[in-house]
Design an enzyme around this catalytic site. Sequence first.
Site, PDB file in Angstrom:
ATOM      1  CG  ASP A   1      -1.264  -0.530 -36.262  1.00  0.00           C
ATOM      2  OD1 ASP A   1      -1.109   0.386 -37.089  1.00  0.00           O
ATOM      3  OD2 ASP A   1      -1.509  -1.693 -36.594  1.00  0.00           O
ATOM      4  CB  ILE A   2       3.954   1.250 -34.657  1.00  0.00           C
ATOM      5  CG1 ILE A   2       3.747   1.751 -33.230  1.00  0.00           C
ATOM      6  CG2 ILE A   2       5.274   1.754 -35.220  1.00  0.00           C
ATOM      7  CD1 ILE A   2       4.701   1.141 -32.214  1.00  0.00           C
TER       8      ILE A   2
ATOM      9  CG  ASN B   1       9.859  -6.001 -33.230  1.00  0.00           C
ATOM     10  OD1 ASN B   1      10.452  -5.321 -32.394  1.00  0.00           O
ATOM     11  ND2 ASN B   1       8.590  -6.346 -33.097  1.00  0.00           N
TER      12      ASN B   1
ATOM     13  CG  ASP C   1      10.124  -4.736 -25.954  1.00  0.00           C
ATOM     14  OD1 ASP C   1       9.197  -5.047 -26.717  1.00  0.00           O
ATOM     15  OD2 ASP C   1      10.772  -5.560 -25.278  1.00  0.00           O
TER      16      ASP C   1
ATOM     17  CD  GLU D   1       1.997  -3.955 -34.244  1.00  0.00           C
ATOM     18  OE1 GLU D   1       1.762  -4.251 -35.431  1.00  0.00           O
ATOM     19  OE2 GLU D   1       2.191  -4.806 -33.356  1.00  0.00           O
TER      20      GLU D   1
END
Length: 250
Positions: free
Chosen positions: A128-129, A136, A145, A171
């Site tokens: 994941d990020i 965000n 996005d 994510e």
Amino acid sequence: MGYLLLLIGAAACAFWANDVVFGAVGGGEESDMALGMVALRVQLGLLCAAIVVGLFHFYPLIRKQAHEHVHWRQIAESLTMKTHTFQRAALTDPMTGLQNRRYFDDALAQYMEEFSRIGRPLGIMILDIDHFKSINDTHGHDVGDEVIKGLANTIRDYTRHHDIAARIGGEEFAVVAPNVGIAELDKMANRLRLAVSNLVFNLGGNVRLKITISVGIALWDGEETGSALYKRADENLYEAKRGGRNRVCA
């Protein structure tokens, strides 16, 4: 039934006329010959009636049924295409075009069933990020996005055609990688990690955004369930985050 009766009557008259005519030729009377001519005229009339019924009743019916058959076939083909589209949509993440969690779980189960018989290695990676929430919060969900889409494209570019790449939520992404040992799996994950770290998102003006990912990998031991294998890879993902992020943990 009327059409069949006309044909049967015409056939009966034909046999009748045949008997009368040949009887007359063999020495019958002129009255028999006249009777034979009547039978032939009746036969001809019945055949003409049958032809008329066929042209004006049965032919339109057959033509209508042919058109309806084509129409319903087109409808069936359209419904089949829509069904396939819906099935694809049900197994695809709409934002990234990768597979979704449901597809990932099913594919992993199928790979495990097959590979348990042939004795080949099977690995997965969960990634994941890093600090996605701050992306965000700072730049907005539209930018978030775009980051997710950019990561999905990179995953697609850096996995093999028989790997299963899926977005499994937010994510977080996952990859099923068949026929790789732990060293090869680690190499694949690090190659992907480095490719992601080189991504640059231009946000307008002089604002440029770079991201990193953390990856947890695990190799199936041949006995554990899919959920147990996933849990091990997920634990390794969190170990990579605790270790400083932007790294692969096995």
